[in-house]
Design a protein around this motif. Structure first.
Motif, PDB file in Angstrom:
ATOM      1  N   TRP A  36       1.062  -1.019   0.017  1.00  0.00           N
ATOM      2  CA  TRP A  36      -0.070  -0.401   0.215  1.00  0.00           C
ATOM      3  C   TRP A  36       1.103   1.166  -0.090  1.00  0.00           C
ATOM      4  O   TRP A  36       2.599   1.429   0.465  1.00  0.00           O
ATOM      5  CB  TRP A  36      -2.002   0.060   1.357  1.00  0.00           C
ATOM      6  CG  TRP A  36      -0.389  -0.070   2.665  1.00  0.00           C
ATOM      7  CD1 TRP A  36       0.110   1.297   2.928  1.00  0.00           C
ATOM      8  CD2 TRP A  36       0.063  -0.495   3.584  1.00  0.00           C
ATOM      9  NE1 TRP A  36      -0.418   0.864   4.602  1.00  0.00           N
ATOM     10  CE2 TRP A  36       0.580  -0.565   4.736  1.00  0.00           C
ATOM     11  CE3 TRP A  36       0.485  -2.093   3.360  1.00  0.00           C
ATOM     12  CZ2 TRP A  36       1.315  -1.145   5.612  1.00  0.00           C
ATOM     13  CZ3 TRP A  36       1.019  -2.445   4.424  1.00  0.00           C
ATOM     14  CH2 TRP A  36       1.255  -2.366   5.418  1.00  0.00           C
ATOM     15  N   TYR A  55      -3.421  -3.251  -2.079  1.00  0.00           N
ATOM     16  CA  TYR A  55      -3.818  -4.475  -3.312  1.00  0.00           C
ATOM     17  C   TYR A  55      -3.199  -5.369  -1.576  1.00  0.00           C
ATOM     18  O   TYR A  55      -2.126  -5.025  -0.624  1.00  0.00           O
ATOM     19  CB  TYR A  55      -3.102  -4.924  -3.957  1.00  0.00           C
ATOM     20  CG  TYR A  55      -3.656  -6.341  -4.188  1.00  0.00           C
ATOM     21  CD1 TYR A  55      -4.006  -6.288  -5.089  1.00  0.00           C
ATOM     22  CD2 TYR A  55      -2.822  -7.454  -3.782  1.00  0.00           C
ATOM     23  CE1 TYR A  55      -5.184  -7.394  -5.743  1.00  0.00           C
ATOM     24  CE2 TYR A  55      -3.440  -8.701  -4.728  1.00  0.00           C
ATOM     25  CZ  TYR A  55      -4.515  -8.572  -5.540  1.00  0.00           C
ATOM     26  OH  TYR A  55      -4.301  -9.581  -6.193  1.00  0.00           O
ATOM     27  N   PRO A  71      -8.007  -4.923  -4.480  1.00  0.00           N
ATOM     28  CA  PRO A  71      -7.504  -3.621  -4.363  1.00  0.00           C
ATOM     29  C   PRO A  71      -8.443  -2.573  -3.594  1.00  0.00           C
ATOM     30  O   PRO A  71      -9.385  -2.903  -3.020  1.00  0.00           O
ATOM     31  CB  PRO A  71      -7.640  -3.281  -4.813  1.00  0.00           C
ATOM     32  CG  PRO A  71      -8.693  -4.097  -6.330  1.00  0.00           C
ATOM     33  CD  PRO A  71      -8.383  -5.198  -5.498  1.00  0.00           C
TER      34      PRO A  71
END
Length: 185
Positions: A36, A55, A71
């Protein structure tokens, strides 16, 4: 384990993170791995904002060796007032397509003039079909971290206690303890 890289540019800070959750005992394997990143910008003397995305990949309990990824986009506001109220909202776009939000209050208590501090964070979570099928408040937690600087290295033992608010079996009452080390250069 977690790795964080940050870079400051002008009034903002870009941060990229990667981490994994490894469980010992019955599973003895990586249960989750995440990537992230976000951008933080000071909007005024009293307010900061951040936006980011990630993700997240979770172990599939139905099929050995497989992971299910998802996501997410998130954002929040930080208010520079007493207890530093922070609002965070996240939206998942695959596994659950749900949303959750947290409100956190933070207090840092300096314990010495060498940088030793006790940091307290209290959080309450609201869920809308994010990690439970229902909507409503999920849990509240309190984290205490002791920051111990040693030159460029900071060692931080921590403890978190969580209390379930929703009575649906998704969250329980638990505690976790750990230690982290960070180095600035």
């Amino acid at each position: 384990p977690k790795l964080t890289v940050s870079a400051t540019s002008g009034d903002g800070t870009f941060t990229l993170n990667g981490g994994a959750v490894y469980m010992h005992g019955d599973y003895d394997q990586v249960m989750e791995w995440d990537l992230w990143g976000d951008y933080y910008h000071q909007l005024s003397d009293g307010v900061g904002a951040y936006v980011g995305g990630g993700y997240y990949s979770f172990r599939d309990f139905l099929e050995e060796g497989k992971y299910a990824g998802s996501p997410e986009l998130y954002g929040g506001l930080v208010f520079y007032l007493p207890l530093t109220p922070t609002i965070y909202v996240a939206k998942d776009f695959d596994l659950t397509e749900g949303t959750h939000a947290t409100l956190s209050l933070t207090q840092s208590v300096p314990l010495s003039d060498t940088g030793v501090a006790l940091n307290l964070v209290g959080t309450i979570d609201y869920n809308h079909e994010y990690y439970r099928p229902d909507s409503g408040f999920s849990y509240a937690d309190l984290t205490a971290t002791l920051s111990l600087p040693f030159g460029p290295l900071t060692v931080s033992p921590m403890a978190t206690v969580q209390a379930a608010i929703a009575d649906d079996g998704y969250f329980g009452d638990w505690g976790i303890f750990g230690i982290s080390a960070s180095m600035g250069f």
